[in-house]
Enzyme design. Sequence first.
Site, PDB file in Angstrom:
ATOM      1  N   GLN A  78      -2.510 -15.584  57.452  1.00 31.11           N
ATOM      2  CA  GLN A  78      -1.821 -16.534  56.570  1.00 31.11           C
ATOM      3  C   GLN A  78      -0.442 -15.986  56.216  1.00 31.11           C
ATOM      4  O   GLN A  78      -0.267 -15.394  55.161  1.00 31.11           O
ATOM      5  CB  GLN A  78      -2.679 -16.728  55.311  1.00 31.11           C
ATOM      6  N   PHE A  79       0.534 -16.177  57.104  1.00 31.79           N
ATOM      7  CA  PHE A  79       1.869 -15.644  56.848  1.00 31.79           C
ATOM      8  C   PHE A  79       2.499 -16.247  55.606  1.00 31.79           C
ATOM      9  O   PHE A  79       3.359 -15.636  54.968  1.00 31.79           O
ATOM     10  CB  PHE A  79       2.783 -15.827  58.065  1.00 31.79           C
ATOM     11  N   THR A  80       2.044 -17.418  55.176  1.00 30.79           N
ATOM     12  CA  THR A  80       2.653 -18.077  54.023  1.00 30.79           C
ATOM     13  C   THR A  80       2.364 -17.353  52.708  1.00 30.79           C
ATOM     14  O   THR A  80       2.986 -17.665  51.696  1.00 30.79           O
ATOM     15  CB  THR A  80       2.209 -19.550  53.918  1.00 30.79           C
TER      16      THR A  80
END
Length: 145
Positions: A78-80
């Site tokens: 989950q890069f966000t």
Amino acid sequence: MRALVQRASEARVRVDGEVVGEIGPGMCCLVGVTHDDDQDAALKLAAKLWHLRIFADENGHMNRSVAETSGDLLVVSQFTLYGDTRKGRRPSFIAAAAPGEAAQLIDDLVEELRRLGATVATGSFGANMAVELTNDGPVTLMLEV
């Protein structure tokens, strides 16, 4: 590394409508990687997740870990989690690690969890994933190592 950890009755990840990872009772872990993370951070996060006491004991207190409850883990990249929204209305993802680096560290995390004895399901790195979760409690925590 950052992880948004949710105690789950069940969770699954779909890619193009197909289930690619699924768990029963356990933890759904959305994991973000930043530039200065390394394998040591992945190992520390794995140990933290494995031993995090968020499951009820016989008195209903959060005193048991996934290791003690035989729960499963669903790990989803989950890069966000490294989205910066302090300026403007559009998040900046400059703090997120490059995909190649992040993928390797997510793999290291999953490998260490399995070495510790965990049953781990995963998403599909870089894919557009639909995460379904029945959040138990609800219990949701942010971890950072």
